[in-house]
Design a protein around this motif. Structure first.
Motif, PDB file in Angstrom:
ATOM      1  N   MET A   1     -33.949  12.404  38.702  1.00 27.35           N
ATOM      2  CA  MET A   1     -34.502  11.738  37.539  1.00 27.35           C
ATOM      3  C   MET A   1     -33.832  12.263  36.270  1.00 27.35           C
ATOM      4  O   MET A   1     -33.795  13.469  36.030  1.00 27.35           O
ATOM      5  N   SER A   2     -33.326  11.357  35.412  1.00 24.83           N
ATOM      6  CA  SER A   2     -32.691  11.747  34.155  1.00 24.83           C
ATOM      7  C   SER A   2     -33.721  11.961  33.054  1.00 24.83           C
ATOM      8  O   SER A   2     -33.370  12.320  31.957  1.00 24.83           O
ATOM      9  N   PHE A   3     -34.992  11.738  33.363  1.00 25.60           N
ATOM     10  CA  PHE A   3     -36.056  11.962  32.398  1.00 25.60           C
ATOM     11  C   PHE A   3     -37.300  12.359  33.170  1.00 25.60           C
ATOM     12  O   PHE A   3     -37.372  12.226  34.388  1.00 25.60           O
ATOM     13  N   SER A   4     -38.291  12.874  32.481  1.00 22.88           N
ATOM     14  CA  SER A   4     -39.505  13.330  33.131  1.00 22.88           C
ATOM     15  C   SER A   4     -40.370  12.138  33.547  1.00 22.88           C
ATOM     16  O   SER A   4     -40.791  11.341  32.699  1.00 22.88           O
ATOM     17  N   TRP A   5     -40.636  12.009  34.844  1.00 23.91           N
ATOM     18  CA  TRP A   5     -41.482  10.921  35.318  1.00 23.91           C
ATOM     19  C   TRP A   5     -42.908  11.088  34.806  1.00 23.91           C
ATOM     20  O   TRP A   5     -43.619  10.103  34.588  1.00 23.91           O
ATOM     21  N   LYS A   6     -43.325  12.344  34.588  1.00 23.50           N
ATOM     22  CA  LYS A   6     -44.673  12.570  34.067  1.00 23.50           C
ATOM     23  C   LYS A   6     -44.799  12.078  32.628  1.00 23.50           C
ATOM     24  O   LYS A   6     -45.806  11.471  32.255  1.00 23.50           O
ATOM     25  N   ARG A   7     -43.752  12.326  31.827  1.00 20.54           N
ATOM     26  CA  ARG A   7     -43.783  11.830  30.450  1.00 20.54           C
ATOM     27  C   ARG A   7     -43.809  10.311  30.437  1.00 20.54           C
ATOM     28  O   ARG A   7     -44.567   9.690  29.678  1.00 20.54           O
ATOM     29  N   ASN A   8     -43.007   9.713  31.286  1.00 19.78           N
ATOM     30  CA  ASN A   8     -42.974   8.259  31.362  1.00 19.78           C
ATOM     31  C   ASN A   8     -44.321   7.704  31.827  1.00 19.78           C
ATOM     32  O   ASN A   8     -44.772   6.651  31.363  1.00 19.78           O
ATOM     33  N   LEU A   9     -44.953   8.414  32.750  1.00 17.39           N
ATOM     34  CA  LEU A   9     -46.261   7.987  33.237  1.00 17.39           C
ATOM     35  C   LEU A   9     -47.281   7.972  32.098  1.00 17.39           C
ATOM     36  O   LEU A   9     -48.081   7.037  31.963  1.00 17.39           O
ATOM     37  N   ILE A  10     -47.235   9.004  31.255  1.00 13.67           N
ATOM     38  CA  ILE A  10     -48.155   9.070  30.116  1.00 13.67           C
ATOM     39  C   ILE A  10     -47.899   7.918  29.147  1.00 13.67           C
ATOM     40  O   ILE A  10     -48.829   7.263  28.668  1.00 13.67           O
ATOM     41  N   VAL A  11     -46.617   7.648  28.883  1.00 14.12           N
ATOM     42  CA  VAL A  11     -46.264   6.570  27.952  1.00 14.12           C
ATOM     43  C   VAL A  11     -46.727   5.221  28.490  1.00 14.12           C
ATOM     44  O   VAL A  11     -47.352   4.419  27.767  1.00 14.12           O
ATOM     45  N   LEU A  12     -46.433   4.957  29.759  1.00  5.89           N
ATOM     46  CA  LEU A  12     -46.797   3.668  30.339  1.00  5.89           C
ATOM     47  C   LEU A  12     -48.306   3.541  30.504  1.00  5.89           C
ATOM     48  O   LEU A  12     -48.866   2.453  30.340  1.00  5.89           O
ATOM     49  N   TRP A  13     -48.969   4.647  30.831  1.00  9.54           N
ATOM     50  CA  TRP A  13     -50.428   4.632  30.892  1.00  9.54           C
ATOM     51  C   TRP A  13     -50.999   4.212  29.545  1.00  9.54           C
ATOM     52  O   TRP A  13     -51.909   3.380  29.474  1.00  9.54           O
ATOM     53  N   THR A  14     -50.452   4.783  28.471  1.00  8.64           N
ATOM     54  CA  THR A  14     -50.948   4.471  27.134  1.00  8.64           C
ATOM     55  C   THR A  14     -50.726   2.996  26.795  1.00  8.64           C
ATOM     56  O   THR A  14     -51.605   2.324  26.244  1.00  8.64           O
ATOM     57  N   GLY A  15     -49.535   2.478  27.151  1.00  8.09           N
ATOM     58  CA  GLY A  15     -49.251   1.079  26.887  1.00  8.09           C
ATOM     59  C   GLY A  15     -50.185   0.149  27.636  1.00  8.09           C
ATOM     60  O   GLY A  15     -50.716  -0.819  27.065  1.00  8.09           O
ATOM     61  N   VAL A  16     -50.412   0.427  28.922  1.00  9.25           N
ATOM     62  CA  VAL A  16     -51.315  -0.405  29.721  1.00  9.25           C
ATOM     63  C   VAL A  16     -52.751  -0.278  29.204  1.00  9.25           C
ATOM     64  O   VAL A  16     -53.504  -1.260  29.186  1.00  9.25           O
ATOM     65  N   THR A 182     -41.551  -0.312  23.256  1.00  8.01           N
ATOM     66  CA  THR A 182     -40.251  -0.424  22.595  1.00  8.01           C
ATOM     67  C   THR A 182     -39.626   0.935  22.324  1.00  8.01           C
ATOM     68  O   THR A 182     -38.431   1.153  22.572  1.00  8.01           O
ATOM     69  N   PHE A 183     -40.417   1.871  21.838  1.00  5.70           N
ATOM     70  CA  PHE A 183     -39.849   3.118  21.326  1.00  5.70           C
ATOM     71  C   PHE A 183     -39.985   4.317  22.264  1.00  5.70           C
ATOM     72  O   PHE A 183     -39.266   5.311  22.090  1.00  5.70           O
ATOM     73  N   PHE A 184     -40.858   4.245  23.264  1.00  5.62           N
ATOM     74  CA  PHE A 184     -41.111   5.451  24.055  1.00  5.62           C
ATOM     75  C   PHE A 184     -40.892   5.286  25.558  1.00  5.62           C
ATOM     76  O   PHE A 184     -40.647   6.280  26.242  1.00  5.62           O
ATOM     77  N   ALA A 185     -40.990   4.070  26.111  1.00  3.54           N
ATOM     78  CA  ALA A 185     -40.804   3.891  27.554  1.00  3.54           C
ATOM     79  C   ALA A 185     -39.339   4.102  27.931  1.00  3.54           C
ATOM     80  O   ALA A 185     -38.430   3.683  27.213  1.00  3.54           O
ATOM     81  N   LYS A 186     -39.101   4.759  29.056  1.00  4.80           N
ATOM     82  CA  LYS A 186     -37.756   5.024  29.546  1.00  4.80           C
ATOM     83  C   LYS A 186     -37.576   4.396  30.924  1.00  4.80           C
ATOM     84  O   LYS A 186     -38.523   4.215  31.675  1.00  4.80           O
ATOM     85  N   GLU A 187     -36.314   4.099  31.240  1.00  3.48           N
ATOM     86  CA  GLU A 187     -36.003   3.491  32.531  1.00  3.48           C
ATOM     87  C   GLU A 187     -34.605   3.882  32.949  1.00  3.48           C
ATOM     88  O   GLU A 187     -33.721   4.091  32.112  1.00  3.48           O
TER      89      GLU A 187
END
Length: 406
Positions: A1-16, A182-187
Motif C-alpha cells: 500500500m502506497s498510503f495508509s488504508w486506515k487513514r483512507n478508511l477514516i476519510v471514506l467513513w466520514t464521507g459516507v 475531492t481533497f482527502f480520499a486516496k486511491e
C-alpha cells in the motif's frame, strides 16, 4: 500500500457518514412532505412508495455503467461525480411545488447517485485482505451513524422549519461529503489506458461466478425486507396516536434506533465473521432480523416499538457487512468496482420494489400485518441459507479467475 488504508478508511467513513446523513435528513419524511407541501391527500401510501422506489429503479439501471467507468478511471472520480450532483439535486428539491416534477428530480437522483457503493468498492479494493471484514464492518457503521443523526436532524428541522427546508440541509451536508472525497480520499494509481469493459461482458463475467450471483439474489431479498417498511414507518407512527405536528420528530427517533444498534454491533459482527465465517454470522443476522420483525406485530406503543426496532438492528447489523466481505473474497480486485456496482443494481432494484410493494400493502392491509410478512420472508431466507450447508468460499475463487483470463 502506497498510503495508509486506515487513514483512507477514516476519510471514506466520514464521507459516507455525511452522505447518509444528508439522505436521512429529508427522505424518511417524504410521506409528510408529499402531504403537507405538495398537496397529496389521496393514495398517500402509493405516492410515498413510488417516490421512494423510482429513484432506486433509475439507480439500478445505471449502476453497471458507473461501475464500468469506476474500474476504468477509478472509484474516486465516481465519488466526486456523485457527491456534487446529489448536492445540486437536493437544493432543487427545495423549490419544487408539483408532485410530478418532484418525481423527475427523484429520477435524476437515482441516475447520478453512487457515492456509497463507490466508497465500499474503494475500501474493498484498497484494504489488505486480512482486514477487509473489519473495514467493511466499520463502513457499515458510517451509513448507520448517518441514519441516526440524519433523522434526528431532519425531525427537528421539519418540526421547527418545515419539510421543505430539510432538503436545503441535505444539500449542504452532501456537499461536505463531496468536498471530503475531492481533497482527502486516496486511491491506487489506475491504468487508464486499458480498454473499458462493456456492460454485457461484465454480466457474463459475473454470471460465471455462481457464488457472486447468489449473493446478489440474497442482497435483493434482505434489501426488499428493509424497504417494505421504509415508506410505512412514519405513517405507522401516526397511526399509533402521534399528532401530525410531532410525527416527524417521533419518526426520526424510531428511524434512529436501528442506526444506533448498527453502530454498536456492525464492527463486532465484522470481526466475528473473519473469525468464524461470514455464512454463520449472516445466518444469525437473518434469524435475529426475522424474529425482530415478527415481534413488532404485537407492540402498539411508541416506546415498545422503538425498543424492538433497536433489538432488530442489533442482529440485522450482521447482514450487509457479511455480504460485502464475501463479495470481496469471491471477486478479483480488477473486477470489484463492477462487482459492487452490479450488487448495487440488485440492491437498488430491491429498494425500488420494496417501497412500492410496501406502499400498496399499506393501502390494502393493516401495516402491522406487513411486519409478519417481512419476518416470515427473512425467516425462510435464513433457513434456506442454512440448508445449503455451504462453507465460506476461498480467498481466490477459481471460476472468476478463469473467466477474467478468457
Amino acid at each position: 500500500m502506497s498510503f495508509s488504508w486506515k487513514r483512507n478508511l477514516i476519510v471514506l467513513w466520514t464521507g459516507v457518514f455525511f452522505c447518509s446523513t444528508a439522505y436521512s435528513i429529508s427522505i424518511p419524511f417524504l410521506p409528510i412532505f408529499l402531504h403537507t407541501s405538495l398537496g397529496i391527500n389521496e393514495h398517500l401510501e402509493a405516492w410515498a412508495g413510488i417516490s421512494f422506489g423510482i429513484t432506486f429503479l433509475a439507480s439500478a439501471l445505471i449502476s453497471p455503467y458507473w461501475g464500468s467507468l469506476a474500474d476504468k478511471y477509478g472509484r474516486k472520480p465516481m465519488l466526486i461525480r456523485s457527491g456534487y450532483s446529489l448536492a445540486v439535486l437536493y437544493f432543487l428539491n427545495y423549490f419544487v411545488t408539483d408532485p410530478y416534477w418532484f418525481l423527475v428530480l427523484r429520477i435524476f437522483q437515482g441516475l447520478l447517485a453512487g457515492f456509497v457503493p463507490a466508497s465500499i468498492a474503494l475500501v474493498g479494493t484498497n484494504t489488505p485482505e486480512k482486514h477487509v471484514g473489519y473495514a467493511l464492518g466499520i463502513m457499515a457503521t458510517a451509513g448507520a451513524t448517518g441514519g441516526i443523526v440524519g433523522p434526528l436532524i431532519g425531525g427537528f428541522v421539519s418540526h421547527w422549519f418545515g419539510n421543505r427546508e430539510a432538503f436545503l440541509f441535505s444539500g449542504v451536508v452532501v456537499l461536505v461529503a463531496a468536498l471530503i472525497a475531492t481533497f482527502f480520499a486516496k486511491e491506487h494509481t489506475f491504468n487508464r489506458s486499458a480498454e473499458r469493459s462493456h456492460v454485457l461482458d461484465d454480466l457474463k463475467t459475473a454470471w460465471s461466478n455462481r457464488t457472486f450471483i447468489g449473493l446478489m439474489g440474497l442482497v435483493m431479498i434482505v434489501t426488499m425486507s428493509v424497504m417494505l417498511l421504509e415508506p410505512l414507518l412514519t405513517v405507522y407512527v401516526m397511526q399509533m396516536g402521534t399528532s401530525q405536528e410531532n410525527a416527524s420528530l417521533h419518526s426520526g427517533i424510531i428511524f434512529s434506533a436501528v442506526g444506533v444498534a448498527t453502530v454498536l454491533a456492525a464492527p463486532r459482527w465484522g470481526k466475528l465473521g473473519t473469525k468464524y465465517g461470514y455464512n454463520k454470522i449472516l445466518f444469525i443476522g437473518l434469524l435475529g432480523g426475522a424474529l425482530g420483525n415478527l415481534l413488532q406485530f404485537f407492540v402498539s406503543n411508541l416506546v415498545g416499538f422503538g425498543i424492538l426496532r433497536f433489538v432488530y438492528g442489533l442482529f440485522f447489523a450482521a447482514v450487509y457487512p457479511s455480504i460485502n466481505a464475501t463479495i470481496v473474497k469471491v471477486t478479483e480486485p480488477e473486477f470489484r468496482g463492477r462487482a459492487f456496482s452490479l450488487n448495487q443494481s440488485a440492491t437498488q432494484m430491491a429498494t425500488m420494489l420494496g417501497p412500492v410493494i410496501g406502499g400498496m400493502l399499506g393501502g390494502l392491509i393493516p401495516i402491522r400485518v406487513v411486519f409478519i410478512i417481512n419476518g416470515l420472508g427473512l425467516l425462510l431466507t435464513a433457513f434456506l441459507l442454512r440448508a445449503r450447508k455451504t462453507a465460506d468460499v476461498p480467498l481466490a475463487p477459481t471460476p472468476m479467475k478463469q473467466s477474467m483470463k478468457m
